[in-house]
Design a protein around this motif. Structure first.
Motif, PDB file in Angstrom:
ATOM      1  N   GLY A   1      19.481  -8.511  -0.453  1.00 50.15           N
ATOM      2  CA  GLY A   1      20.232  -9.377   0.446  1.00 50.15           C
ATOM      3  C   GLY A   1      21.602  -8.874   0.836  1.00 50.15           C
ATOM      4  N   ASN A   2      21.800  -7.559   0.875  1.00 48.88           N
ATOM      5  CA  ASN A   2      23.090  -7.046   1.332  1.00 48.88           C
ATOM      6  C   ASN A   2      23.047  -6.578   2.778  1.00 48.88           C
ATOM      7  OD1 ASN A   2      21.646  -4.692   1.133  1.00 48.88           O
ATOM      8  ND2 ASN A   2      23.112  -3.630  -0.208  1.00 48.88           N
ATOM      9  N   GLY A   3      21.925  -6.856   3.465  1.00 42.42           N
ATOM     10  CA  GLY A   3      21.844  -6.589   4.885  1.00 42.42           C
ATOM     11  C   GLY A   3      21.333  -5.220   5.271  1.00 42.42           C
ATOM     12  N   ARG A   4      20.875  -4.422   4.288  1.00 47.04           N
ATOM     13  CA  ARG A   4      20.391  -3.077   4.592  1.00 47.04           C
ATOM     14  C   ARG A   4      19.412  -2.662   3.495  1.00 47.04           C
ATOM     15  NH1 ARG A   4      25.527  -3.041   2.610  1.00 47.04           N
ATOM     16  NH2 ARG A   4      25.941  -1.769   0.753  1.00 47.04           N
ATOM     17  N   ALA A   5      18.754  -1.546   3.709  1.00 44.13           N
ATOM     18  CA  ALA A   5      17.888  -0.968   2.685  1.00 44.13           C
ATOM     19  C   ALA A   5      18.661   0.123   1.950  1.00 44.13           C
ATOM     20  CB  ALA A   5      16.630  -0.384   3.317  1.00 44.13           C
TER      21      ALA A   5
ATOM     22  N   HIS B   1       0.835  -1.191   0.000  1.00 41.94           N
ATOM     23  CA  HIS B   1       0.000   0.000   0.000  1.00 41.94           C
ATOM     24  C   HIS B   1       0.879   1.253   0.000  1.00 41.94           C
ATOM     25  CE1 HIS B   1      -3.444  -2.574   0.875  1.00 41.94           C
ATOM     26  NE2 HIS B   1      -2.685  -3.155   1.815  1.00 41.94           N
ATOM     27  N   ALA B   2       0.237   2.385  -0.133  1.00 41.84           N
ATOM     28  CA  ALA B   2       0.970   3.652  -0.192  1.00 41.84           C
ATOM     29  C   ALA B   2       1.766   3.900   1.082  1.00 41.84           C
ATOM     30  CB  ALA B   2      -0.005   4.800  -0.450  1.00 41.84           C
ATOM     31  N   THR B   3       1.198   3.521   2.215  1.00 42.41           N
ATOM     32  CA  THR B   3       1.914   3.730   3.482  1.00 42.41           C
ATOM     33  C   THR B   3       3.205   2.924   3.523  1.00 42.41           C
ATOM     34  OG1 THR B   3       0.544   1.980   4.458  1.00 42.41           O
ATOM     35  CG2 THR B   3      -0.170   4.263   4.787  1.00 42.41           C
ATOM     36  N   GLU B   4       3.192   1.769   2.911  1.00 41.40           N
ATOM     37  CA  GLU B   4       4.405   0.934   2.888  1.00 41.40           C
ATOM     38  C   GLU B   4       5.420   1.479   1.892  1.00 41.40           C
ATOM     39  OE1 GLU B   4       2.250  -3.219   4.238  1.00 41.40           O
ATOM     40  OE2 GLU B   4       1.874  -2.335   2.282  1.00 41.40           O
ATOM     41  N   THR B   5       4.940   2.047   0.809  1.00 39.49           N
ATOM     42  CA  THR B   5       5.852   2.704  -0.134  1.00 39.49           C
ATOM     43  C   THR B   5       6.541   3.890   0.531  1.00 39.49           C
ATOM     44  OG1 THR B   5       4.452   2.055  -2.006  1.00 39.49           O
ATOM     45  CG2 THR B   5       6.026   3.823  -2.380  1.00 39.49           C
ATOM     46  N   LEU B   6       5.781   4.661   1.295  1.00 36.38           N
ATOM     47  CA  LEU B   6       6.370   5.777   2.020  1.00 36.38           C
ATOM     48  C   LEU B   6       7.371   5.296   3.069  1.00 36.38           C
ATOM     49  CD1 LEU B   6       3.218   8.065   2.528  1.00 36.38           C
ATOM     50  CD2 LEU B   6       5.169   8.476   1.005  1.00 36.38           C
TER      51      LEU B   6
ATOM     52  N   THR C   1      16.157   6.902   3.263  1.00 36.01           N
ATOM     53  CA  THR C   1      16.675   8.240   3.546  1.00 36.01           C
ATOM     54  C   THR C   1      16.950   8.514   5.010  1.00 36.01           C
ATOM     55  OG1 THR C   1      14.406   9.086   3.679  1.00 36.01           O
ATOM     56  CG2 THR C   1      15.497   9.188   1.528  1.00 36.01           C
ATOM     57  N   ASN C   2      16.390   7.684   5.887  1.00 37.43           N
ATOM     58  CA  ASN C   2      16.515   7.936   7.324  1.00 37.43           C
ATOM     59  C   ASN C   2      17.416   6.871   7.954  1.00 37.43           C
ATOM     60  OD1 ASN C   2      16.262   8.445  10.027  1.00 37.43           O
ATOM     61  ND2 ASN C   2      14.034   8.182  10.114  1.00 37.43           N
ATOM     62  N   PRO C   3      18.626   7.236   8.357  1.00 36.71           N
ATOM     63  CA  PRO C   3      19.550   6.230   8.915  1.00 36.71           C
ATOM     64  C   PRO C   3      19.077   5.645  10.241  1.00 36.71           C
ATOM     65  CG  PRO C   3      20.442   8.452   9.154  1.00 36.71           C
ATOM     66  CD  PRO C   3      19.227   8.579   8.289  1.00 36.71           C
ATOM     67  N   THR C   4      18.085   6.270  10.884  1.00 36.21           N
ATOM     68  CA  THR C   4      17.571   5.745  12.155  1.00 36.21           C
ATOM     69  C   THR C   4      16.275   4.962  11.975  1.00 36.21           C
ATOM     70  OG1 THR C   4      16.334   7.770  12.634  1.00 36.21           O
ATOM     71  CG2 THR C   4      18.618   7.667  13.395  1.00 36.21           C
ATOM     72  N   PHE C   5      15.906   4.642  10.737  1.00 36.47           N
ATOM     73  CA  PHE C   5      14.691   3.845  10.512  1.00 36.47           C
ATOM     74  C   PHE C   5      14.805   2.542  11.308  1.00 36.47           C
ATOM     75  CE2 PHE C   5      11.925   0.907   8.197  1.00 36.47           C
ATOM     76  CZ  PHE C   5      10.777   1.676   8.050  1.00 36.47           C
ATOM     77  N   PRO C   6      13.762   2.179  12.061  1.00 40.18           N
ATOM     78  CA  PRO C   6      13.912   1.111  13.060  1.00 40.18           C
ATOM     79  C   PRO C   6      14.207  -0.277  12.518  1.00 40.18           C
ATOM     80  CG  PRO C   6      11.621   1.811  12.868  1.00 40.18           C
ATOM     81  CD  PRO C   6      12.432   2.807  12.102  1.00 40.18           C
ATOM     82  N   ASP C   7      13.746  -0.630  11.333  1.00 40.37           N
ATOM     83  CA  ASP C   7      13.944  -1.999  10.861  1.00 40.37           C
ATOM     84  C   ASP C   7      14.163  -2.014   9.349  1.00 40.37           C
ATOM     85  OD1 ASP C   7      14.177  -4.708  10.865  1.00 40.37           O
ATOM     86  OD2 ASP C   7      12.108  -5.142  11.440  1.00 40.37           O
ATOM     87  N   PRO C   8      15.296  -1.496   8.872  1.00 38.15           N
ATOM     88  CA  PRO C   8      15.506  -1.387   7.424  1.00 38.15           C
ATOM     89  C   PRO C   8      15.597  -2.724   6.707  1.00 38.15           C
ATOM     90  CG  PRO C   8      17.515  -0.862   8.629  1.00 38.15           C
ATOM     91  CD  PRO C   8      16.426  -0.964   9.644  1.00 38.15           C
TER      92      PRO C   8
ATOM     93  N   ASN D   1      11.333   6.192   3.445  1.00 42.98           N
ATOM     94  CA  ASN D   1      11.888   6.605   4.744  1.00 42.98           C
ATOM     95  C   ASN D   1      13.086   5.747   5.121  1.00 42.98           C
ATOM     96  OD1 ASN D   1      12.163   7.916   7.182  1.00 42.98           O
ATOM     97  ND2 ASN D   1      10.480   6.838   8.181  1.00 42.98           N
ATOM     98  N   ALA D   2      12.981   4.442   4.859  1.00 39.47           N
ATOM     99  CA  ALA D   2      14.092   3.534   5.174  1.00 39.47           C
ATOM    100  C   ALA D   2      15.331   3.869   4.350  1.00 39.47           C
ATOM    101  CB  ALA D   2      13.668   2.092   4.929  1.00 39.47           C
TER     102      ALA D   2
END
Length: 569
Positions: free
Chosen positions: A549-553, A523-528, A535-542, A532-533
């Motif tokens: 599969g490189n371990g990050r977003a 959904h749109a909320t998940e796209t947003l 652009t935001n280095p503090t995103f809780p669960d990237p 966020n993941a």
């Protein structure tokens, strides 16, 4: 491997006096937060009382059944650390200790768990598919109890409604999805009675299917374990039986191969049909060949001239096992009960801790080549009481494996590991789909160079216990794992590359990537949230958006998110 503490001439009498003094101070209310000045730089320290775990188990003479009381490390509140469940108190109350940053808070009084006078084995699993861990506790000559987790460390007895109606000599249960329907099933070990297999119907009830599954029989079973013996994607079953007599050949251990949800006994053909007074089922890939090996403890009383070895069965990978306890140096020749494999020093080789009824406990440290050496005294884990059950977890989030040990006539021990701090580590936390969120039965493989390690998340093994449901890997001096492969029960796999060490790394099932509310659509909320993941280095669960599969977003996941969006309804 470097043994920092061997041969340094430490005064063990002084150390034991310091521990006793610390215990007295704690019992008198003089809580000591910093124990370093007491213990010094030791590889393990016994810190149960100091960390809030005060649970006494009596020592009646003679010791009656159930021959040891189970423990479980399980994340009951889903906050990322392992809480502790203990059994065996004189008044029958079950200990429930919340892990709050390595310190424990006693939650037993408000837990709603009934008094269980003969509590025996403990497992934690999600029987109702609501994403939290419920508890199952067997009893000796009293009913097995299934406890639904209602949140906030409160439980309700659902044994009757769920149709778990076994009243027998309950010992060590095991949990696994034997029929591949996604729901976790229950195998109840019963001493001198027929073991029972309960299939999870998916509507919060179970049906007893022992006879139709092909595993009928009356044995002196002390422990059982579901695991993938042949790595073909389904759960086989090993049963550890107490022979009681060296000539009672009927009571050999049993191995059942899972063929399409029906079990076929292959005990003799596999070589796993050892005859002994078998208690424990320790599971680990000790020789790193990609298959799980088995360690079974045995009855032995050297003071009376009875010398019987414990058994190490090495899995060849072709459906057979070879005895190698002698060459490995782990025969023990003591009255053994619970035993567990762990990489205590994070050097990429697995060690073995063994509880004994008399004499000091064993700690077999894995050298290269074999034999393994008993260094329990050097590592300060040579408990000399009547110990029966041992479970492992990283209780203080410092990247090494700690141990809880049950002892008759003493407090539950919490052996906190400091030796593992010297080397790197990686902990892999697979996250599965409903109804098996904790990914029980998942297989995790880690590669560095051409060296592979393997761990299967097993619920119910060793002796009457459960270890925490995270795959722990010692990584020695490695700064990254070249490859991490997770395989779930439904056959889904994910491969990750160049994962940095010294972290707990969540790996989500492919169906969960990008789908935060887990409704199967993007959904749109998940796209947003994806943006966020990025652009935001503090995103809780990237890692929820780690498609490549490189371990990050990162930017490499954009195409994966687009494809997932286009594929969603």
């Amino acid at each position: 491997m470097t043994f920092r503490y061997a041969g340094q001439g430490r005064n063990r009498c002084a150390q034991r006096f310091a521990r006793a003094l610390l215990s007295v101070c704690i019992l008198c209310g003089l809580l000591i937060a910093d124990t370093s000045f007491v213990f010094g730089n030791q590889p393990f320290t016994d810190e149960a009382l100091n960390r809030g775990i005060q649970y006494w188990i009596p020592n009646p003479n003679p010791i009656p059944p159930p021959y040891g009381h189970g423990l479980a490390f399980a994340d009951l509140d889903e906050d990322g650390d392992a809480d502790l469940i203990t059994t065996g108190a004189a008044d029958g109350h079950v200990g429930v200790f919340e892990n709050a940053g390595g310190q424990f808070i006693d939650r037993a009084n408000a837990s709603g768990i009934p008094i269980l006078p003969t509590a025996s084995g403990v497992v934690a699993f999600d029987y109702d598919g609501d994403a939290d861990l419920d508890l199952l506790i067997t009893q000796w000559d009293l009913p097995t109890v299934l406890l639904r987790n209602d949140g906030a460390f409160v439980f309700s007895d659902q044994s009757g409604p769920a149709n778990i109606r076994t009243t027998g000599r309950g010992t060590g249960p095991t949990i696994g999805d034997f029929d591949g329907d996604g729901w976790l099933d229950v195998f109840l070990s019963c001493y001198g009675q027929e073991n029972q297999l309960y299939r999870n119907t998916g509507n919060q009830t179970f049906e007893e299917v022992t006879a139709s599954s092909g595993i009928s029989g009356v044995f002196n079973t002390l422990q059982s374990a579901f695991f993938d013996m042949d790595m073909d994607g389904d759960k086989d079953l090993y049963v550890s039986n107490d022979q009681r007599s060296p000539v009672n050949v009927h009571e050999y251990n049993r191995l059942f191969e899972n063929i399409g949800g029906v079990f076929v006994e292959i005990s003799s053909a596999s070589g796993a049909n050892i005859g002994l007074n078998s208690m424990n089922i320790g599971l680990a890939d000790l020789d790193n060949n990609g298959y799980l090996d088995i360690y079974c403890t045995n009855w032995s009383i050297p003071d009376y001239g009875f010398f019987y070895p414990s058994y190490l069965l090495m899995n060849t990978g072709n459906g057979t096992f070879v005895e190698q306890q002698q060459s490995a140096g782990v025969e023990s020749f003591r009255f053994g009960w619970g035993a567990v494999f762990l990489d205590l020093d994070n050097d990429k080789t697995l060690d073995l801790y063994v509880c004994t009824q008399e004499g000091a406990n064993r700690l077999y440290v894995h050298g290269d080549p074999w034999p393994m050496a008993d260094l329990a005294a050097q590592y300060d884990v040579d408990l000399t009481g009547d110990t029966r059950c041992v479970a492992t977890a990283d209780i203080d989030a410092d990247g090494d494996q700690d141990m809880a040990v049950q002892e008759h006539g003493g407090f539950v021990h919490l052996l906190v590991n400091h030796e593992g701090d010297l080397r790197n580590w990686l902990r892999v936390h697979p996250v599965g789909t409903t109804p098996n969120r904790q990914s029980i039965g998942a297989i995790v493989r880690v590669r560095t160079g051409d060296f592979w390690q393997l761990h299967e998340l097993v619920a119910g093994s060793n002796y009457k216990v459960q270890n925490e449901l995270i795959a722990h890997f010692g990584m020695d001096s490695e700064i990254a794992a070249d490859e991490v492969i997770v395989q779930w029960n439904d056959g889904a796999t994910r491969t990750l590359t160049m994962i940095p060490t010294n972290q707990v790394h969540k790996v989500y099932h492919p169906d969960l990537l990008g789908d935060l509310n887990e409704d199967g659509a993007i959904h749109a909320t998940e796209t947003l949230a994806f943006v966020n993941a990025l652009t935001n280095p503090t995103f809780p669960d990237p890692t929820r958006f780690d498609f490549n599969g490189n371990g990050r977003a990162d930017g490499g996941d954009i195409q994966g998110m687009i494809d997932r969006t286009l594929d969603s309804p």
